[in-house]
Design an enzyme around this catalytic site. Structure first.
Site, PDB file in Angstrom:
ATOM      1  N   ARG A 125      -0.605  -8.764  13.770  1.00 32.86           N
ATOM      2  CA  ARG A 125      -1.105  -7.803  12.766  1.00 32.86           C
ATOM      3  C   ARG A 125      -1.988  -8.502  11.738  1.00 32.86           C
ATOM      4  O   ARG A 125      -3.004  -7.957  11.304  1.00 32.86           O
ATOM      5  CB  ARG A 125       0.073  -7.092  12.087  1.00 32.86           C
ATOM      6  CG  ARG A 125       0.676  -6.020  12.986  1.00 32.86           C
ATOM      7  CD  ARG A 125       2.114  -5.704  12.608  1.00 32.86           C
ATOM      8  NE  ARG A 125       2.250  -4.980  11.365  1.00 32.86           N
ATOM      9  CZ  ARG A 125       3.397  -4.898  10.674  1.00 32.86           C
ATOM     10  NH1 ARG A 125       4.474  -5.513  11.100  1.00 32.86           N
ATOM     11  NH2 ARG A 125       3.443  -4.222   9.567  1.00 32.86           N
ATOM     12  N   ARG A 153      -9.455   0.785   9.114  1.00 29.47           N
ATOM     13  CA  ARG A 153      -9.081  -0.591   9.460  1.00 29.47           C
ATOM     14  C   ARG A 153     -10.194  -1.287  10.232  1.00 29.47           C
ATOM     15  O   ARG A 153     -10.048  -2.452  10.578  1.00 29.47           O
ATOM     16  CB  ARG A 153      -7.817  -0.584  10.306  1.00 29.47           C
ATOM     17  CG  ARG A 153      -6.530  -0.888   9.520  1.00 29.47           C
ATOM     18  CD  ARG A 153      -5.405  -0.782  10.514  1.00 29.47           C
ATOM     19  NE  ARG A 153      -4.202  -1.460  10.215  1.00 29.47           N
ATOM     20  CZ  ARG A 153      -3.123  -0.916   9.659  1.00 29.47           C
ATOM     21  NH1 ARG A 153      -3.154   0.307   9.233  1.00 29.47           N
ATOM     22  NH2 ARG A 153      -2.019  -1.607   9.516  1.00 29.47           N
ATOM     23  N   ARG A 194      12.012  -6.542   4.988  1.00 29.83           N
ATOM     24  CA  ARG A 194      11.790  -5.175   4.511  1.00 29.83           C
ATOM     25  C   ARG A 194      12.630  -4.137   5.258  1.00 29.83           C
ATOM     26  O   ARG A 194      12.804  -4.208   6.460  1.00 29.83           O
ATOM     27  CB  ARG A 194      10.295  -4.901   4.676  1.00 29.83           C
ATOM     28  CG  ARG A 194       9.840  -3.479   4.740  1.00 29.83           C
ATOM     29  CD  ARG A 194       8.355  -3.385   4.518  1.00 29.83           C
ATOM     30  NE  ARG A 194       7.589  -3.407   5.759  1.00 29.83           N
ATOM     31  CZ  ARG A 194       6.274  -3.165   5.810  1.00 29.83           C
ATOM     32  NH1 ARG A 194       5.611  -2.926   4.686  1.00 29.83           N
ATOM     33  NH2 ARG A 194       5.639  -3.194   6.946  1.00 29.83           N
ATOM     34  N   LYS A 253       0.831  -1.207   0.000  1.00 27.30           N
ATOM     35  CA  LYS A 253       0.000   0.000   0.000  1.00 27.30           C
ATOM     36  C   LYS A 253       0.875   1.270   0.000  1.00 27.30           C
ATOM     37  O   LYS A 253       0.626   2.186  -0.770  1.00 27.30           O
ATOM     38  CB  LYS A 253      -0.918   0.020   1.243  1.00 27.30           C
ATOM     39  CG  LYS A 253      -1.848  -1.189   1.351  1.00 27.30           C
ATOM     40  CD  LYS A 253      -2.827  -1.049   2.512  1.00 27.30           C
ATOM     41  CE  LYS A 253      -2.181  -1.047   3.882  1.00 27.30           C
ATOM     42  NZ  LYS A 253      -1.570  -2.342   4.286  1.00 27.30           N
TER      43      LYS A 253
HETATM   44  P1  AMP Z   1       0.918   0.309   9.206  1.00 25.82           P
HETATM   45  O1  AMP Z   1       2.088   1.226   8.997  1.00 25.82           O
HETATM   46  O2  AMP Z   1      -0.275   0.738   8.402  1.00 25.82           O
HETATM   47  O3  AMP Z   1       1.268  -1.142   9.005  1.00 25.82           O
HETATM   48  O4  AMP Z   1       0.485   0.476  10.739  1.00 25.82           O
HETATM   49  C1  AMP Z   1       1.377   0.147  11.799  1.00 25.82           C
HETATM   50  C2  AMP Z   1       0.595   0.021  13.101  1.00 25.82           C
HETATM   51  O5  AMP Z   1      -0.044   1.263  13.427  1.00 25.82           O
HETATM   52  C3  AMP Z   1      -0.543  -1.003  13.077  1.00 25.82           C
HETATM   53  O6  AMP Z   1      -0.094  -2.311  13.347  1.00 25.82           O
HETATM   54  C4  AMP Z   1      -1.428  -0.463  14.212  1.00 25.82           C
HETATM   55  O7  AMP Z   1      -0.884  -0.739  15.478  1.00 25.82           O
HETATM   56  C5  AMP Z   1      -1.331   1.040  13.989  1.00 25.82           C
HETATM   57  N1  AMP Z   1      -2.341   1.553  13.020  1.00 25.82           N
HETATM   58  C6  AMP Z   1      -2.116   2.101  11.792  1.00 25.82           C
HETATM   59  N2  AMP Z   1      -3.267   2.479  11.205  1.00 25.82           N
HETATM   60  C7  AMP Z   1      -4.253   2.157  12.070  1.00 25.82           C
HETATM   61  C8  AMP Z   1      -5.673   2.268  12.019  1.00 25.82           C
HETATM   62  N3  AMP Z   1      -6.304   2.796  10.950  1.00 25.82           N
HETATM   63  N4  AMP Z   1      -6.385   1.817  13.088  1.00 25.82           N
HETATM   64  C9  AMP Z   1      -5.770   1.299  14.172  1.00 25.82           C
HETATM   65  N5  AMP Z   1      -4.443   1.145  14.279  1.00 25.82           N
HETATM   66  C10 AMP Z   1      -3.673   1.567  13.236  1.00 25.82           C
END
Ligand code: AMP
Length: 214
Positions: A172, A87, A126, A13
């Site tokens: 996750r 999410r 990564r 993404k």
């Molecule tokens: P990401 O960079 O999108 O993989 O997000 C890393 C972490 O941030 C996730 O594992 C969650 O702990 C938190 N996070 C990111 N976006 C959200 C969201 N929309 N709702 C809840 N937690 C989020």
């Protein structure tokens, strides 16, 4: 044009969002990036979310909706790319309400489809250029020997995310299947969902997304 990039961690993404920013002047709204920034800033909210993120759990709806609301009213560009948001179903409802309050709507939800084995491989290998966010992979796209990023040309640090380890990744993925994947049905029912094969080569994925957006 406002779009959502929907898919599990490691689906690509962020990589595709950055491409759309460069080619279309859109604004990337990554709640993950916003939360990492908050975490590093040492604010009270940052400290609260740090532990939750390290475990791979979701941060509360209230916090992420607040972050998105602030950006929607302050950032300007040729449309928003929601990356990692919404999410949960509550976040999806909140996004619809926020956009409607601003007189805007959602154009398309791009579902990036990938399988779990590929995700584990991608995420545990990564690293990211701390200058521009370009993503590298130990096997398929290693960091250049001269330490110079192929995208921005700078010799910045290449960092690994604290939550890119197998334990956190397992949580996750569970969070994704339990709380986020119901959004596939939610947007399908609204007629907004467009699936693309996220397992293809990065350029092919980009081309599929361009074809969807027209
Ligand atoms: P990401 O960079 O999108 O993989 O997000 C890393 C972490 O941030 C996730 O594992 C969650 O702990 C938190 N996070 C990111 N976006 C959200 C969201 N929309 N709702 C809840 N937690 C989020």
């Amino acid at each position: 044009m406002n779009i959502i990039l929907l898919g599990p961690p490691g689906a690509g993404k962020g990589t595709q969002a950055r491409h759309l920013v460069e080619t279309r002047g859109m604004v990337q709204l990554s709640t993950g990036d916003m939360l990492r920034e908050a975490k590093n800033s040492g604010t009270e909210m940052g400290n609260r979310v740090a532990e939750v993120m390290a475990k791979g759990q979701l941060v509360t709806d209230e916090i992420v909706i607040g972050l998105i609301e602030e950006k929607l009213t302050t950032e300007k560009g040729a449309g928003f790319i929601f990356d990692g948001f919404p999410r949960t179903l509550a976040q999806a409802d909140a996004l619809a309400a926020l956009l409607s309050k601003l007189g805007q709507s959602l154009h398309t939800v791009i579902e990036m489809r990938v399988d779990d084995d590929a995700l584990v491989d991608r995420i545990t290998a990564r690293s990211t250029c701390s200058g521009c966010g370009e993503v590298y992979n130990d096997h398929t796209k290693p960091i250049p020997a001269d330490g110079r990023c192929t995208n921005c040309g700078e010799q910045k640090e290449f960092t690994r995310r604290a939550d890119d380890n197998e334990d956190s990744l397992r949580t996750r993925l569970m969070e994704y299947y339990k709380k986020t994947s119901p959004l596939i049905g939610y947007y399908y029912a609204k007629g907004d969902l467009r699936p693309v094969n996220g397992l293809a080569d990065i350029k092919e994925v980009t081309a599929s997304i361009e074809a969807v957006l027209g």
